[in-house]
Structures are given as structure tokens and as C-alpha cells.
Motif scaffolding. Structure first.
Motif, PDB file in Angstrom:
ATOM      1  N   THR A  97       0.840  -1.113  -0.089  1.00  0.00           N
ATOM      2  CA  THR A  97      -0.069   0.116   0.128  1.00  0.00           C
ATOM      3  C   THR A  97       0.813   1.217   0.065  1.00  0.00           C
ATOM      4  O   THR A  97       2.211   1.029   0.242  1.00  0.00           O
ATOM      5  CB  THR A  97      -0.735   0.123   1.235  1.00  0.00           C
ATOM      6  N   PHE A  98       0.424   2.417  -0.166  1.00  0.00           N
ATOM      7  CA  PHE A  98       1.023   3.518   0.034  1.00  0.00           C
ATOM      8  C   PHE A  98       1.837   3.786   1.198  1.00  0.00           C
ATOM      9  O   PHE A  98       2.938   4.038   1.284  1.00  0.00           O
ATOM     10  CB  PHE A  98       0.016   4.770  -0.334  1.00  0.00           C
ATOM     11  N   GLU A  99       0.992   3.348   2.350  1.00  0.00           N
ATOM     12  CA  GLU A  99       1.353   3.614   3.594  1.00  0.00           C
ATOM     13  C   GLU A  99       2.697   2.581   4.185  1.00  0.00           C
ATOM     14  O   GLU A  99       3.688   3.087   4.560  1.00  0.00           O
ATOM     15  CB  GLU A  99       0.407   3.530   4.689  1.00  0.00           C
ATOM     16  N   ASN A 100       2.412   1.175   3.755  1.00  0.00           N
ATOM     17  CA  ASN A 100       3.292   0.337   4.115  1.00  0.00           C
ATOM     18  C   ASN A 100       4.610   0.110   3.150  1.00  0.00           C
ATOM     19  O   ASN A 100       5.574  -0.490   3.559  1.00  0.00           O
ATOM     20  CB  ASN A 100       2.789  -0.884   4.600  1.00  0.00           C
ATOM     21  N   THR A 101       4.536   0.649   2.064  1.00  0.00           N
ATOM     22  CA  THR A 101       5.590   0.629   0.954  1.00  0.00           C
ATOM     23  C   THR A 101       6.224   1.841   0.556  1.00  0.00           C
ATOM     24  O   THR A 101       7.393   2.608   0.906  1.00  0.00           O
ATOM     25  CB  THR A 101       5.063  -0.059  -0.205  1.00  0.00           C
ATOM     26  N   ILE A 102       5.398   3.124   0.138  1.00  0.00           N
ATOM     27  CA  ILE A 102       6.133   4.147  -0.211  1.00  0.00           C
ATOM     28  C   ILE A 102       6.069   5.119   0.697  1.00  0.00           C
ATOM     29  O   ILE A 102       7.316   5.829   0.870  1.00  0.00           O
ATOM     30  CB  ILE A 102       4.800   4.980  -1.126  1.00  0.00           C
ATOM     31  N   GLU A 103       5.409   5.348   1.912  1.00  0.00           N
ATOM     32  CA  GLU A 103       5.420   6.189   3.031  1.00  0.00           C
ATOM     33  C   GLU A 103       6.619   5.667   3.930  1.00  0.00           C
ATOM     34  O   GLU A 103       7.599   6.422   4.240  1.00  0.00           O
ATOM     35  CB  GLU A 103       4.309   6.465   3.648  1.00  0.00           C
ATOM     36  N   ALA A 104       6.739   4.128   3.826  1.00  0.00           N
ATOM     37  CA  ALA A 104       7.844   3.647   4.817  1.00  0.00           C
ATOM     38  C   ALA A 104       9.160   3.824   3.865  1.00  0.00           C
ATOM     39  O   ALA A 104      10.355   4.059   4.856  1.00  0.00           O
ATOM     40  CB  ALA A 104       7.402   2.096   4.597  1.00  0.00           C
ATOM     41  N   TYR A 105       9.099   3.899   2.683  1.00  0.00           N
ATOM     42  CA  TYR A 105      10.259   4.069   2.136  1.00  0.00           C
ATOM     43  C   TYR A 105      10.746   5.608   2.319  1.00  0.00           C
ATOM     44  O   TYR A 105      12.117   5.910   2.289  1.00  0.00           O
ATOM     45  CB  TYR A 105      10.269   3.723   0.443  1.00  0.00           C
ATOM     46  N   GLN A 167      -2.549   3.631 -11.201  1.00  0.00           N
ATOM     47  CA  GLN A 167      -3.090   4.074 -12.394  1.00  0.00           C
ATOM     48  C   GLN A 167      -4.478   3.705 -12.782  1.00  0.00           C
ATOM     49  O   GLN A 167      -5.088   4.206 -13.474  1.00  0.00           O
ATOM     50  CB  GLN A 167      -2.119   3.090 -13.351  1.00  0.00           C
ATOM     51  N   LYS A 168      -4.880   2.555 -11.579  1.00  0.00           N
ATOM     52  CA  LYS A 168      -6.259   2.295 -11.983  1.00  0.00           C
ATOM     53  C   LYS A 168      -7.192   3.024 -11.060  1.00  0.00           C
ATOM     54  O   LYS A 168      -8.172   3.504 -11.506  1.00  0.00           O
ATOM     55  CB  LYS A 168      -6.566   0.813 -11.473  1.00  0.00           C
ATOM     56  N   THR A 169      -6.815   3.277  -9.867  1.00  0.00           N
ATOM     57  CA  THR A 169      -7.627   4.198  -8.706  1.00  0.00           C
ATOM     58  C   THR A 169      -6.790   5.158  -8.344  1.00  0.00           C
ATOM     59  O   THR A 169      -5.606   4.880  -7.326  1.00  0.00           O
ATOM     60  CB  THR A 169      -8.069   2.954  -7.616  1.00  0.00           C
ATOM     61  N   PRO A 170      -6.508   6.222  -8.839  1.00  0.00           N
ATOM     62  CA  PRO A 170      -5.734   7.374  -8.274  1.00  0.00           C
ATOM     63  C   PRO A 170      -5.667   7.517  -6.887  1.00  0.00           C
ATOM     64  O   PRO A 170      -6.913   7.586  -6.330  1.00  0.00           O
ATOM     65  CB  PRO A 170      -6.272   8.515  -9.410  1.00  0.00           C
ATOM     66  N   LEU A 171      -4.827   8.096  -6.324  1.00  0.00           N
ATOM     67  CA  LEU A 171      -4.468   8.485  -4.968  1.00  0.00           C
ATOM     68  C   LEU A 171      -4.717   9.782  -4.812  1.00  0.00           C
ATOM     69  O   LEU A 171      -5.082  10.442  -5.913  1.00  0.00           O
ATOM     70  CB  LEU A 171      -3.057   8.015  -4.482  1.00  0.00           C
ATOM     71  N   PRO A 172      -4.816  10.665  -3.693  1.00  0.00           N
ATOM     72  CA  PRO A 172      -4.725  12.282  -3.602  1.00  0.00           C
ATOM     73  C   PRO A 172      -3.524  12.708  -4.258  1.00  0.00           C
ATOM     74  O   PRO A 172      -2.557  11.903  -4.493  1.00  0.00           O
ATOM     75  CB  PRO A 172      -4.555  12.177  -2.199  1.00  0.00           C
ATOM     76  N   VAL A 179       4.245   8.663  -5.889  1.00  0.00           N
ATOM     77  CA  VAL A 179       4.271   7.265  -6.402  1.00  0.00           C
ATOM     78  C   VAL A 179       4.992   7.256  -7.833  1.00  0.00           C
ATOM     79  O   VAL A 179       5.953   6.298  -7.925  1.00  0.00           O
ATOM     80  CB  VAL A 179       3.080   6.702  -6.255  1.00  0.00           C
ATOM     81  N   GLN A 180       4.568   8.275  -8.405  1.00  0.00           N
ATOM     82  CA  GLN A 180       4.927   8.400  -9.943  1.00  0.00           C
ATOM     83  C   GLN A 180       6.590   8.632  -9.932  1.00  0.00           C
ATOM     84  O   GLN A 180       7.326   8.081 -10.650  1.00  0.00           O
ATOM     85  CB  GLN A 180       4.345   9.333 -10.666  1.00  0.00           C
ATOM     86  N   LEU A 181       7.177   9.462  -8.915  1.00  0.00           N
ATOM     87  CA  LEU A 181       8.284   9.801  -9.014  1.00  0.00           C
ATOM     88  C   LEU A 181       9.283   8.856  -8.410  1.00  0.00           C
ATOM     89  O   LEU A 181      10.229   8.556  -9.238  1.00  0.00           O
ATOM     90  CB  LEU A 181       8.502  11.161  -8.221  1.00  0.00           C
TER      91      LEU A 181
END
Length: 733
Positions: A97-105, A167-172, A179-181
Motif C-alpha cells: 500500500t502507499f503507507e506500508n511501502t511508499i511512505e515507509a520508503y 493508475q487504476k484508482t488514483p490516490l490523492p 508514487v509516480q516519481l
């Protein structure tokens, strides 16, 4: 020059070859853990370079505890900690998820980020032979560390899963941009390669990291060891302020009674502008432009060839034809063709202006009985005489009104009017600094008094400090884990005066001071939530700083801060008129020396196969094909082109200064046309809202359109430089 483009530590190590000052993750007391709700305290640290930043203002770097013996173990431990944080992300059994992968990164690497701040200070501001030995040892280790992250298949799989879902369900919007960057960074860095290709990719990066370190240290070594000494009978033409500074520079190097031209641009430029001694001018010129090209242990030509070969091999693993094709895909220019088209649109006008300038200079030389043909070491000297003759403008007279303390107040005033910032000196000793020359100010909101951050200024040249001027953030603004305030720095190489004398600078140096402060304002005005969004693209991030240069010549700054250092009198209107009238003077020289470097950079990086390249021959032949005037040399000759060969921040991207200047000139006209001019409140509000505060949270092209209502046009740039505007009837100069 900005020393930071993206706050991710991974990106930092990639673009800079692990050698330069870059931003780090904001200081944090927590590490990423698999469950997004769990919070784990980082272990206690005995090493001062890893410890959390304590004290006032949200915590500050412990510059007073910098001990070189601590650096290597701090960096090595910091790498271990970040890899452990990455393992916790990749071993998380929950779906990405955004929280456990992107935000954690985003959270990972805070301890290493703190150590990297000190590492960067030693690299750029306090380099010593002892540090360079450690740097050489750490460079390949840092590269291997970076590859363990960028080539981690489990990590990339999780990032890609979040990206694909977005890409299927855009985030805020801000999360979608993060995520894109991050996904694009990993993809561009070979995360999708086969195991065998990844292994070679990592090996290339490791070798490049050592080459970048070698290139930078060779350049610095030549700046330190090649100093031109001269005697009292060779002072003709030199202003008193320079003579005093040169005497101090010689005395500091164990040669009292003599004078020294140090091998930095500020020192060289002044000497070549004023010295009547042509033979000595030639010597100083050759010493400066031969950095890294002396056929000795510090020669950089072989480094260039190896760097280009490895960069080419690396991008071919990714399927790109040239390094420039790979590098420019996510820049505003998008591809080398567009970047080259802009430069080629300006180049002919610049060459034509050089011919006019040389003709004017030769006429002055002939009139004074000098039986010479204008050579590169004559250009600045005779340009100054032409300036006096054509515009009755004496650069030394202008300097009397450009005192560093007053200029500092001028940039504070500008920041107050445009950004509503207030700057207050912090009590001496309340904030640690890494050198006695460094001063610190607190930045607050003028209306609310809210703390924004701190601003550090390191103004003077010294042994061990790299040449030039730059800006760096020690901590960037974020809010995703609670508000982090900004720690921003500006670094210059003004010649330190004799005790008791004022610091007087040239108009060009004053312009650079405003420029670099523009980068600091970009850091300080950030309103983004996530670290990655504090970055940007190279051909856009110079725009904000170049734009701020324009406020130096506004009436309000001139009338309040450009005062004679002895009499306190404001710069007289007649002198101001001369400066403005001469604003396009010497643009042939300025544009051509820059464009030659930018064109050479792109030529190097569009070679289909650089194997066995002879940089010296390539430089000469390329410039000849471009009809480079013999009276001018590249601003940065290849063997000391640290922007391009001591890391990757500007590689295939030096053109970005010109790209950004198109935006700058166009945006400046928006202010000039507004009812309140350069202090128009409505335009200033849009400037902050769309061009400074968002950082990289929106596409730069869209941000500019929101500010200007349209795309930028080249017309304003050509007008600013006094060049013919395409499609307009040429005006007589």
C-alpha cells in the motif's frame, strides 16, 4: 548552483556519485516498520554524527561535534540501518500500500541522512587530504549500498504494485505524484533489468562513484596547489581592495610581502579584469583554465573517457541510444533534440555579438598603442575599458556600493516583500557552526511570527572549500510525520578582506549572491507533505534562483541598500542609469562561454560510442566545428567541468541554465508589466503559490502555465540579452 534536486538519499547517491552536498531525509526518531501503525524507535547512537539533532529550532546539526574519526563508522552504520529498514518493507506480509511501502520508503535512511550532512560539509566546505582518503574508501561502498536498494527486486515489486494500482484508482494528488516519481526513479535506474544486467549495472555505478570522487578531488587539488604569486612592482591597475586581499592570501600561504592570485574564479576574474601586466594575466589565465589538464597526478582526461564509456554502457543496458536520451526523458526539455534546438537558436546571435565586442576591444588596444591581438587573457581587461568608454561605467566604482552586509540586508528585504519572511540573527553560540565564518539567521513569518527555519551563510573562500557558489538544505520541509522545518544554507567564495576592511563585491558576484539565495527561498517556501516532493528537475530548479537575480536592480533595493561603504550615500541615479544602460554589455562573452560548455556537455553525451575518446581532441574539434571564437574559452573546460564529471546532477543537463533563463526572462516581464512592478502583491502571491511552494508536487510546465497563463516564450530572453528577437525587426544597439 543548487546542490540539491531530490531529497531521497537514494537519488542523492545516484546523481552525485556520493561526493557532494545534497539534502537528506528529515531527521526522525522513528524507522519504518511493516505494519503502518507500528512505530519503532531507532537504536541509541554513541556516534555523534548519527545522533538525532537536538537543541532549538526543531533540532540542528551538531557541527561543533564534527570529528573526522567518526565519519567512516557513522556512514557504514547508517547504511546498515537503512538496509534493515528496507528489509522490513520488503518482508512485510501485507499487500503493498502507499503507507506500508511508499511512505515507509520515504521514512527510511534518516540516520544515514544525518551522517551524510556532515560528510557533505567535509566534501564541499572543509576538505582535507585526510577526508579525501576516507571519501575514496567510502565512494564504492556507498555505490554498492545504493545498488542494494535500487536493484532490490522485492522492493521494486512492491513499489510497482502500488504504482500499477494508482493508475487504476488514483490516490490523492500529492501521493499520486510521490508514487509516480519514486517508480520512475527505480525504473530509470535499472530496477527492471535481468539479474545479470543488474549485476553489471551495479558494477558500473561502483566504478563511476570512484571516478567521480577522483575527478572532484583532482580539480580541488589543482585549485589548491596552483597559486600565482607576484610582487609589489606588478600591482599596476589592481584596485586597493584586491591588493589587500591578495597580500593576505600570500601571507596565509607563508609568503609575507608577496601577493597571491588563488586559483578560484572570483580571484582570477578580478585579476584579469584589472591587471595591467599582460604576461601575468596570461599566466593566471592558463593556470585557471588548465585545472585538471596539467599532465600530472591530478589530470582528469582519462577520468572523462572512462566516465563517458561507463555511462554509455549503462544506459545501453536500459535500451537507450545515448546517455542524453536517458537523462532528459523526465526533464522539461524531454529529449536532446529540444535542448539542442534552444541552444542553437541563441548561439548565432551570441557569436555575432562577440565579433562586435572584440572589434571594440581591439580598437581600444590599438588606440592606446598596445601592439597586440586580443587573446582570451585580454578579454576581461579590455572589456572593462570598453565599458568605461561606451557607458562611462567603472566596475570598481560600482563595487564601492556593493558591500556584503548591505547586500545581505537587501536579500532579506526582498524575501520579506515577496515571501513575507523575516530574518533575525540567532544569538552567537546558540547554534553550532562548522567554521567561524558561518553565520545563522532564524526565518519567521512576518505576519504570524511562525518559525519557518534557519538560514546558514558561509561566505568566504578558504583552502579545502570548493570554488563557486551553491545552496544546500540540511533539512527540508515535510508534514507527513509532523511538521519538519527547514535548515537552508548558502555558500560563496568571496575573497576575504584584510581585517577591518569591508567585503566589496562585483555586480556579477552580487547577482550570484541573489541567485543562490533564490535556491534557499525555494527550500524555505516549500509547503509539500512528502520528502520526494521537495525535489525538482534540473532544467526547472535553476529558474527560481535566476528569477530572484532581477530584484538586485530594482529601485527599492538600490535606494535602500546599495550605499557607498565609506560615505553611506545611496548609489547615485546617474550610476544606476549607466548600469541599466550597460545591462546587455558583454553578453556575447557571457552567453558564448556558457553555451560552449552546455553544447560540449550535450555533444559528449550524444556520442553513440565514446570508447577511446580523446577529450582534449574532442573538445578542440567540437568547438572548431561550432566556430567558437578564439578569444573566448568554455566557462568550464572539460578537465574541470565538475558539474558534469564529478557526479550526474548536471550531466547532459548544463543546458538547463539557459532553459531556465527562458522562463526567467518571461516571468520577469510578468512583473514588469504588473501595476506594482517587481513588488506587485498579486503577481508575487502567484509566484509563491505556483513556482516556489509546490516544489515538485506538480508538473513544472503546468505550474508555469498557472503562473503566467501560457507557456514561456524565447522572445523575452533575446530582448534581455540585446539579441535580435526572431520575427522582430532588429533594433540598432
Amino acid at each position: 548552483m543548487i546542490k540539491a534536486i531530490k531529497p531521497s538519499l537514494l537519488f542523492l547517491l545516484a546523481v552525485m556519485g556520493c561526493t557532494s552536498t545534497q539534502p537528506q531525509q528529515p531527521a526522525s526518531t522513528e524507522s519504518a516498520t511493516p505494519p503502518p501503525t507500528a512505530q519503532m524507535k531507532l537504536p541509541a547512537f554513541d556516534n555523534d554524527l548519527l545522533k538525532e539533532w537536538l537543541g532549538p529550532y526543531g533540532g540542528v546539526p551538531a557541527f561543533d561535534k564534527m570529528d573526522l574519526a567518526l565519519l567512516k563508522p557513522a556512514m557504514e552504520r547508517g547504511m546498515e540501518l537503512q538496509l534493515a529498514e528496507i528489509d522490513r518493507i520488503t518482508n512485510n506480509p501485507e499487500a503493498p500500500t502507499f503507507e506500508n511501502t511508499i511512505e515507509a520508503y520515504e521514512q527510511a535512511g534518516s540516520a544515514l541522512g544525518r551522517a551524510m550532512t556532515y560528510y557533505s560539509i567535509w566534501s564541499s566546505n572543509l576538505s582535507t587530504p585526510e577526508f579525501r582518503k576516507i571519501q575514496a574508501e567510502l565512494a564504492p561502498k556507498l555505490s554498492e549500498f545504493r545498488s542494494k536498494i535500487s536493484q532490490n527486486p522485492k522492493l521494486f515489486a512492491r513499489i510497482k504494485a502500488v504504482y500499477d494500482q494508482s493508475q487504476k484508482t488514483p490516490l490523492p494528488a500529492d501521493q499520486q505524484r510521490v508514487v509516480q516519481l519514486i517508480y520512475e526513479d527505480f525504473a530509470m535506474d535499472g530496477a527492471g533489468l535481468s539479474a545479470e544486467a543488474k549485476q553489471r549495472y551495479a558494477a558500473i555505478n561502483k566504478e563511476l562513484s570512484s571516478l567521480y570522487t577522483s575527478f572532484a578531488n583532482n580539480t580541488l587539488a589543482d585549485e589548491e596547489k596552483y597559486v600565482t604569486y607576484f610582487t609589489k612592482d606588478q600591482l599596476g591597475g589592481l584596485p586597493e581592495s584586491f591588493v589587500k586581499a591578495a597580500a593576505k592570501a600570500a601571507a596565509d600561504r607563508g609568503k609575507p610581502g608577496q601577493y597571491a592570485v588563488t586559483n578560484t574564479r572570483s580571484s582570477m576574474d578580478q585579476f584579469l579584469t584589472y591587471s595591467d601586466n599582460r604576461a601575468l594575466r596570461e599566466k593566471v589565465w592558463n593556470t585557471y583554465y588548465s585545472r585538471g589538464d596539467n599532465g600530472d597526478a591530478s589530470d582528469n582526461n582519462q577520468n572523462i573517457t572512462k566516465i563517458l564509456q561507463l555511462r554509455d554502457e549503462r544506459v545501453k543496458l536500459l535500451g537507450y541510444d545515448t546517455y542524453a536520451d536517458w537523462r532528459l526523458q523526465n526533464r522539461m526539455a524531454k529529449n536532446p533534440k529540444n535542448a539542442m534546438a534552444l541552444m542553437e537558436a541563441v548561439w548565432p546571435a551570441a557569436l555575432a555579438r562577440v565579433k562586435e565586442e572584440v572589434r571594440d576591444m581591439q580598437a581600444v588596444a590599438n588606440k592606446t598603442g598596445a601592439k597586440i591581438t586580443i587573446a582570451p587573457w585580454d578579454y576581461r581587461y579590455y572589456a572593462e575599458k570598453v565599458r568605461k568608454q561606451k557607458y562611462d561605467l567603472d566596475s570598481e566604482e560600482v563595487k564601492q556600493y556593493l558591500e556584503l552586509g548591505n547586500l545581505t540586508q537587501a536579500i532579506f528585504y526582498t524575501a520579506g516583500e515577496l515571501f513575507n519572511f523575516n530574518f533575525t540573527p540567532v544569538p552567537e553560540g546558540s547554534v553550532p557552526v562548522f567554521h567561524e565564518d558561518v553565520k545563522v539567521w532564524e526565518v519567521t513569518d512576518k505576519t504570524t511570527g511562525e518559525h519557518i527555519g534557519l538560514w546558514y551563510l558561509d561566505p568566504f573562500a578558504r583552502p579545502g572549500k570548493r570554488s563557486g557558489a551553491w545552496a544546500s538544505p540540511y533539512r527540508s520541509h515535510t508534514t507527513y510525520k509532523g511538521k519538519e522545518t527547514v535548515l537552508a544554507s548558502n555558500n560563496s567564495n568571496f575573497v576575504k578582506p584584510a581585517p577591518g576592511d569591508p567585503v566589496l563585491v562585483s555586480w556579477d558576484d552580487a547577482t550570484t549572491f541573489f541567485h543562490e539565495f533564490g535556491h534557499a527561498l525555494h527550500f524555505l517556501s516549500s509547503n509539500v507533505k512528502y520528502p520526494t516532493l521537495n525535489g525538482g528537475v534540473r532544467d526547472y530548479t535553476e529558474f527560481q534562483s535566476q528569477l530572484l537575480e532581477r530584484w538586485l536592480s530594482t529601485d527599492r533595493v538600490i535606494n535602500q541598500f546599495l550605499k557607498h561603504h565609506k560615505t553611506g550615500q545611496v548609489m547615485p541615479p546617474a550610476l544606476v542609469a549607466k548600469i541599466k544602460k550597460a545591462s546587455t554589455f558583454n553578453q556575447g562573452f557571457a552567453t558564448t562561454e556558457f553555451l560552449a560548455s552546455a553544447l560540449m556537455d550535450l555533444k559528449y553525451h550524444t556520442l553513440s560510442d565514446p570508447t577511446g575518446l580523446d577529450p582534449d581532441k574532442f573538445e578542440r574539434e567540437t568547438l572548431a566545428a561550432l566556430n567558437m571564437p578564439k578569444e573566448i574559452v568554455m566557462r568550464h573546460r572539460s578537465p574541470h567541468f565538475t558539474h558534469v564529471f564529478s557526479g550526474e546532477g548536471y550531466a547532459a543537463g548544463y543546458y538547463g541554465y539557459l532553459w531556465a533563463d527562458v522562463l526567467t526572462s518571461d516571468a520577469a516581464e510578468a512583473f514588469a508589466e504588473a501595476p506594482g512592478g517587481f513588488y506587485d502583491k498579486d503577481v508575487a502571491a502567484k509566484l509563491v503559490k505556483y513556482l516556489f511552494a509546490p516544489r515538485n508536487s506538480m508538473d513544472p510546465a503546468e505550474a508555469y502555465r498557472l503562473f503566467r497563463g501560457r507557456d514561456a516564450r524565447i522572445d523575452a530572453l533575446m530582448r534581455d540579452r540585446g539579441f535580435p528577437v526572431p520575427g522582430e525587426k532588429a533594433k540598432k544597439r
